[in-house]
Design an enzyme around this catalytic site. Structure first.
Site, short mmCIF file in Angstrom:
data_model
loop_
_atom_site.label_atom_id
_atom_site.label_comp_id
_atom_site.label_asym_id
_atom_site.label_seq_id
_atom_site.Cartn_x
_atom_site.Cartn_y
_atom_site.Cartn_z
CB THR A 18 -0.93 0.01 1.24
OG1 THR A 18 -1.50 -1.29 1.38
CG2 THR A 18 -2.04 1.00 1.08
NE ARG A 22 4.67 1.28 5.64
CZ ARG A 22 3.52 1.85 5.93
NH1 ARG A 22 2.62 1.20 6.61
NH2 ARG A 22 3.26 3.06 5.53
CB SER A 113 3.17 4.29 8.74
OG SER A 113 2.04 5.02 9.10
CG HIS A 114 0.40 2.03 11.48
ND1 HIS A 114 0.54 2.33 10.14
CD2 HIS A 114 -0.10 0.79 11.54
CE1 HIS A 114 0.11 1.31 9.43
NE2 HIS A 114 -0.29 0.36 10.25
CE LYS A 126 5.05 7.59 1.71
NZ LYS A 126 3.75 8.03 2.27
CG ASP A 277 0.84 7.68 11.75
OD1 ASP A 277 0.98 8.90 11.63
OD2 ASP A 277 0.91 6.89 10.79
CG ASP A 279 4.06 8.20 8.62
OD1 ASP A 279 3.19 7.82 9.42
OD2 ASP A 279 3.92 8.13 7.39
CG ASP A 281 0.63 9.23 7.39
OD1 ASP A 281 0.57 8.67 8.51
OD2 ASP A 281 0.95 8.64 6.34
NE ARG A 282 -2.20 5.00 9.67
CZ ARG A 282 -2.63 3.75 9.64
NH1 ARG A 282 -3.35 3.27 10.63
NH2 ARG A 282 -2.32 2.96 8.64
CB THR A 344 -6.91 0.65 0.83
OG1 THR A 344 -8.22 0.27 1.26
CG2 THR A 344 -6.04 0.92 2.05
CD GLU A 363 -6.47 5.62 3.11
OE1 GLU A 363 -6.65 4.52 2.57
OE2 GLU A 363 -5.37 6.03 3.47
CD GLU A 364 -10.19 1.82 7.38
OE1 GLU A 364 -10.19 1.57 8.59
OE2 GLU A 364 -9.24 1.54 6.62
CE LYS A 376 -2.48 7.70 6.36
NZ LYS A 376 -1.91 6.87 5.28
NE ARG A 496 -5.79 -3.22 7.16
CZ ARG A 496 -4.89 -3.19 8.15
NH1 ARG A 496 -5.23 -3.57 9.36
NH2 ARG A 496 -3.64 -2.82 7.91
C1 VG1 Z 1 -3.22 0.72 5.92
C2 VG1 Z 1 -4.54 1.43 5.96
C3 VG1 Z 1 -4.66 2.36 4.78
C4 VG1 Z 1 -3.46 3.33 4.79
C5 VG1 Z 1 -2.16 2.55 4.83
C6 VG1 Z 1 -0.97 3.45 4.99
O1 VG1 Z 1 -3.12 -0.04 4.74
O2 VG1 Z 1 -5.61 0.52 5.96
O3 VG1 Z 1 -5.88 3.06 4.83
O4 VG1 Z 1 -3.46 4.13 3.64
O5 VG1 Z 1 -2.17 1.66 5.93
O6 VG1 Z 1 -1.09 4.25 6.13
P1 VG1 Z 1 -3.41 -1.62 4.68
O7 VG1 Z 1 -3.09 -2.03 3.28
O8 VG1 Z 1 -2.54 -2.23 5.73
O9 VG1 Z 1 -4.86 -1.78 5.03
V1 VG1 Z 1 0.27 4.76 6.94
O10 VG1 Z 1 -0.15 5.89 8.06
O11 VG1 Z 1 0.69 3.25 7.68
O12 VG1 Z 1 1.35 5.22 5.78
CO CO Z 2 1.39 6.87 8.82
#
Ligand code: VG1
Ligand code: CO
Length: 543
Positions: A18, A22, A113-114, A126, A277, A279, A281-282, A344, A363-364, A376, A496
């Site tokens: 996505t 990673r 990210s998270h 990225k 989070d 980085d 963005d959340r 997504t 995004e959710e 984001k 998910r």
């Molecule tokens: C997850 C989230 C998605 C988000 C992505 C990157 O992806 O569901 O909405 O865009 O993380 O977010 P996935 O494929 O694991 O569902 V971030 O803040 O981790 O860059």
């Molecule tokens: Co992030």
């Protein structure tokens, strides 16, 4: 310049998911692994001689090592300038802004990210393109193809750059500029929001707690919320970025930001709580005694954006990722503006934003943003909420209830099953896919299926298509089930399940979320047989 061409072996790995590549730090630390991936990225680019590259990350373990490698390789590959955040720090939205602001060719954002950090944790790379957004699929596919046949990478012999000192130096003729990560971003925020109104809100005794989770937003939040907006010191907690995020999991959800949530639920808790989070963005938004789901937050921000100076002329349209609830759709409908449903991942919003067709996206998974950058943006969402609270002079709870009374409530939850055996997860999805054609028209547990498909997206701007983006099953009353596999996990597969039920404006908005969604939880188990395929009794994380 003395370019060294170093022989190497192909980068034998799966297609990045996505948001870039990673993996565990131990994977990135393998000989030539980082070099192969960076060289594959550089080889996929054209006409960048002398151009600028923005580089920074969320400060996690290995950040500094990869930044030094990147600087040497960027010089060898012919970039003219690299802009790096001091200490190697840049939030994802901050990097996106810098790419746009300095008209850079692109940028490398180093983050998982998270996901947890530290020597045993995860790392990520990225590539973002000139509009500031994540590279679109055609680019990431090209990088993947190249990575499979690498035979060499280019670097130069040079000392490490001191990342802690602001200013310019050169590496093999290329300029390296260390800049303050926060100041350009803070200036951008001041063009969008009414800082005077928010300052007055804090001055009136409004209390907030922002949990930076020892990740990258600490310096940003301290400078903006405590500095420019005058919130009392201590408003930002865990504000110092640490390589292992203090041993925590920098994911701002009800599991990993539970302390913040509990604080806001107390009688004497603050008015407003937020977190971001790894980085940056959340965002997590919690009002006093009111958690706001990210899907609702998107809808509420879209409906109220005109209260902030940056959006006073209204918004052009809204886009949401497919699994995100349809709450925002109702706002778009009422406003008579465009609404888009995308796969997504933020990369799918880029074209719509560039074309001016949408202004706000979400995004959710706790991501919201606008056309101010192409990622984001956690702090942006927090500041927009603050601006709305300052203008409306109501509590978060009152604003959320008003929204439901006008548009109805979309009860929503996501159930994650982490580290599932990949074969089992794929088996589950394949079996469910087989059933889809027969579902429309069937009544399951009293719910009539209106459609069932494997979501395919057709980009209305560039005409590209992306298939197999997740299974959607829609019901007559507006309820919906979505099943997809994560593209960001690093161990096994993450399954998910996303469940949603609509309750009309005059309906009951006071149900407990899981209870409200129980019938759909039962239906998804019946259709997808999660227990049988995974051997699990319950999700790992419920959000
Ligand atoms: C997850 C989230 C998605 C988000 C992505 C990157 O992806 O569901 O909405 O865009 O993380 O977010 P996935 O494929 O694991 O569902 V971030 O803040 O981790 O860059
Ligand atoms: Co992030």
């Amino acid at each position: 310049m003395n370019v060294k061409e170093i022989a190497t072996t192909p980068f034998d790995d799966q297609n990045p998911g996505t948001s870039g590549l990673r993996k565990r730090v131990s994977v990135f630390a393998q000989p030539n692994y980082v070099e192969n991936y960076l060289q594959a990225i550089f080889d996929s680019l054209e006409d960048f001689a002398g151009a600028t590259l923005v580089v920074g990350g969320d400060g996690r373990f290995y950040n500094d090592v990869v930044i030094q490698k990147t600087i040497r390789m960027a010089a060898a590959n012919g970039f003219g300038r690299v802009i790096v955040g001091r200490g190697g720090l840049l939030s994802t939205p901050g990097a996106s802004h810098l790419i746009r602001h300095y008209k850079a060719f692109g940028g490398l954002v180093l983050s998982a990210s998270h996901n947890p950090g530290g020597p045993e944790g995860d790392f990520g790379i990225k590539y973002n393109v000139a509009n500031g957004g994540p590279a679109p699929e055609k680019n990431t596919n090209a990088v993947y193809a190249l990575s499979q046949k690498m035979s060499r990478y280019l670097t130069v012999e040079a000392d490490d750059v001191d990342l802690s000192v602001l200013g310019k130096s050169t590496v093999a003729g290329m300029v390296v500029e260390i800049i303050d990560p926060v100041s350009d971003y803070a200036a951008l925020m001041q063009t969008l929001f009414d800082f005077d109104a928010i300052r007055a809100l804090f001055a009136s005794g409004f209390r907030m707690q922002f949990d930076a989770m020892h990740a990258v937003t600490g310096p940003y939040a301290k400078a903006i919320i405590e500095g420019l907006l005058g919130a009392p010191e201590g408003t930002v907690i865990n504000g110092v970025p640490l390589p292992d995020f203090g041993g925590g999991h920098p994911d701002p959800n009800l599991v990993y930001a539970k302390d913040l949530y509990d604080l806001l639920m107390r009688d004497d808790g603050p008015d407003f709580g937020a977190a971001s989070d790894g980085d940056g963005d959340r965002n997590l938004i919690v009002g006093h005694k009111r958690f706001v789901t990210p899907s609702d937050s998107l809808a509420i921000l879209a409906a109220n954006a005109h209260l902030a100076p940056g959006y006073k002329n209204g918004i052009a349209g809204i886009a949401r990722s497919m699994p995100t609830s349809a709450a925002a759709d109702r706002v778009a409908e009422a406003m008579g503006i465009e609404m888009h449903e995308t796969p997504t991942g933020w990369k799918f919003f880029g074209n719509l934003l560039d074309a001016g067709r949408v202004t706000i996206c979400g995004e959710e998974s706790a991501g919201t943003g606008s056309d101010h950058v192409r990622e984001k943006d956690g702090l942006w969402a927090v500041l927009l909420w603050l601006n709305i609270l300052a203008v409306r002079q109501q509590s978060v709870d009152a604003i959320v209830r008003d929204h439901w009374a006008k548009y109805g409530r979309n009860y929503y939850t996501r159930h994650d099953y982490d580290e599932v055996d990949a074969e089992q997860a794929n088996g589950l999805v394949a079996a469910l896919r087989q059933k889809l054609a027969d579902l429309p028209g069937q009544v399951i547990e009293g719910y009539k299926v209106t459609y069932a498909d494997d979501f395919a997206y057709h980009d209305p701007v560039d005409g590209s298509s992306s298939a197999h983006q997740g299974i959607r099953i829609g019901f007559e009353d507006g309820s919906r089930i979505v099943v997809r596999l994560s593209g960001t996990g690093t161990v096994g597969a993450t399954l998910r399940l996303y469940l949603e039920r609509y309750e009309a404006p005059d309906g009951d908005h006071d149900q407990e979320t899981q209870a409200a969604l129980q019938p759909l939880i039962e239906i998804v188990e019946k259709l997808a047989e999660v227990r049988r395929w995974t051997g699990r009794d319950a999700p790992s994380v419920i959000t």
